[in-house]
Design an enzyme around this catalytic site. Sequence first.
Site, PDB file in Angstrom:
ATOM      1  N   GLY A 138     -61.223   7.587 -59.466  1.00 23.13           N
ATOM      2  CA  GLY A 138     -60.127   7.171 -58.616  1.00 23.13           C
ATOM      3  C   GLY A 138     -60.121   7.862 -57.264  1.00 23.13           C
ATOM      4  O   GLY A 138     -59.714   7.302 -56.269  1.00 23.13           O
ATOM      5  N   ASP A 251     -54.095  19.123 -62.184  1.00 25.38           N
ATOM      6  CA  ASP A 251     -54.783  18.128 -63.023  1.00 25.38           C
ATOM      7  C   ASP A 251     -55.741  18.828 -63.977  1.00 25.38           C
ATOM      8  O   ASP A 251     -56.929  18.521 -64.005  1.00 25.38           O
ATOM      9  CB  ASP A 251     -55.516  17.119 -62.132  1.00 25.38           C
TER      10      ASP A 251
END
Lengths: 587, 197
Positions: A138, A251
């Site tokens: 992404g 993350d």
Amino acid sequence: MKPAQCNDRRLLQILDDTSADRHLDTVAHLEDCERCQSRLVELAADGDSWTVARDALRDSDVYQNRSDDQNLEDVVTRSLSGYPDNGSVIIAVDSELAEDIPVQADRVSLDFLSPASHPEMLGRVGQYDVERLIGTGGMGIVFKAFDSELHRPVAVKVLAPHLAHSGGARQRFAREAQSAAAVVHENVVPIHYVDTKGDLPFLVMQYVAGESLQARIDREGPLGADEILQIGIQIARGLSAAHDQGLVHRDVKPGNILLESAINRVLITDFGLARAADDASVTRSGIIAGTPHYMSPEQAKGLPVDTRSDLFGLGGVLYFMATGRPPFRADGAIAVLNKICSTEHRPVDEVNEQIPADLAELTDDLLAKDPAERPASAEAIADALSGQLKSFRSGRPRFRKRRKSMKWRLGILACATLVLASAVGVWLLPPSIFPFANGSPRNVQPMTAGPPAAHSDGIAAGPIQFAPLTNANVRANAASNFTPAKRPEPTVAPPIEAPSWNQTPADLPFAPPPEFVSDVVSDPMDWEIRRQIKHLEVEIINFEEKWMLLPPVSTIPPETDPLSSDIDELKMQIEILEQGPSQTPVY
Amino acid sequence: MTIAPKTRNSLILRLRNRDDVQSWREFVTIYQPVIYRVAKARGLQDADAHELVQRVLVAVARAVDRFQPDKNRAKFRTWLYRITHNEFCKEITSSQRHRGTGDSGVRAILESIPDASDSDDGFSTEYRRSVFRWAADQVRPNVKPSTWIAFWRTSVEGESTDSVAKDLGLTNGAVYIARSRVMARLQRAVAKFEEQS
């Protein structure tokens, strides 16, 4: 990038080669060239084979494993609802999973590359010769490149264009990359260089030869306590170094943990980059990019996050290492987020009994919904894990009292009942319509594929698992010490029905209890059930042996209508004559 | 008999070794559906078709020792088809007994049975399909789910490349590559199977 010419040889390479990444220009060419699109299909197989494949696969069958289709549907649903497990992973390593189709590769123009200095290179950026694509995600794409000044391999990460066009994302990319570059620690992937001036910002970091923790566990399954502790300590130390500088990773997940192949070193990658992705992707599509499996509740709610959010992520990673699956699973990103915020995870040591109590409790603490309830710092966790490793290696680790859930008990009971039912069925049936009991030892896996083994009335029906049984091998089977856990050779019976541990829905009511597929047996009740099953096995074998001694079914003369039996007899005799003696089965 | 693991004999020869569970499994996986489908196509009821499958497999188990692979003689598949046909004839006649149908009815069914010598009655087609299904089971675990789905939806369900690409977040080119690669792999798996049998 210049479009490639039509070239069948390149198409064949694409078909053959496991990495289309090396043929980016051909991939780009395929995008628009209808001639090559249909040519590729032709080269893969002739029209007849496509038809046969279509008819064969479309037509599901009583003999086909029904769960195959179910499984496929699940996969489809999941992929459509944004579930893909590695959706946002950018892996700066040679990933085994990078072999397939080039996801969105051609959406990134390689125009920013200057012409390559070497024919085998894709191009050049700054002092870096770009060798090949090693990952997409992404955020952008990652290349393996070679630093021609310093003569070392590097990983070059280029921000995806849709992010690069957002001014905010660019600034963040630059800022976060700069602060990440400031973290110098052996457990953090070093950033060598950041360039934000060109069309597409890129950063250069150490090339790590190895694989991600995600890939490792996908391949090998959950890890043992010793290894979990070793890896956990290193992650905690790396996080601690970053947190000391006020940097939040945001993350922390298995895909961002790299395992260096040569030495047992663990490196955290993608520091702070998540923040750059967050803004841009949320505004772009209104949804959260990537997989939120390891997101903290405060992140999921959009509340401000601090270093304690990373600790939640670390808890998720520990959980994943111990069980092979994330702590919260559901269909679709939103459902996962909902679970993260509102549901308690299933304790680690309930999923995997071999996890010591200390580690399970620490994982529980890390996964606390309220940040204030989590351990104070990454450093404290590193110390705690080190202490655990010492005590684990030196003495008897402590285990929590097992709290087996009712579901598992039901699962065991269901297995046992099924076996019992089929065994009864075998006993009741006249041999003439039931040549082979489906309970030949290797087939006793009530949860495995195929149509129902027994109907409610206890009569086995449907297609019967056929295993060649001679007296010799029946005896061999009877003599061998049979264990129900022994699984058949997996090659022909695909392991679909027993889904791999990382795909098993946690709430599957009758998932085969792990005891059945592993050799770990500790519960006396399991032993009792196993003993009963084994007893039934022997009964079945005895029955089969008796049956084998009966005269063959077909030699019993059928009391048929004289005329038709005559015709039949004649037809058969003709055929027997036609077939010749060597190939004639004797009835 | 002992078979050196390196030289894979033809499937039929491997079947002679009753302990070679692997080969038997392979055999049953491929041929069980073939026999069943042919039986169904000839009008047998589900239960009767299952029964026929069992009979044929039993007959094969008994007769496999006597099969001599010989280029001048029938292929294994032809041989198997004949066994199937024989068992089918028997099945028809014995079930007629239970139903107590009249003379002319029996004759009508018997006459509807294709002559074993002139066609194989869909047996070859079913065989090819079955091998493809087997190949699919081999290939699917080794490709990414998205690749498989791209193949499945375009090639099996006949969806358009565009819509599949959109759903999966792939480019059209990537979908073409995915479906062609899966097909190429299927072909290789089929070819490998054919070599060994």
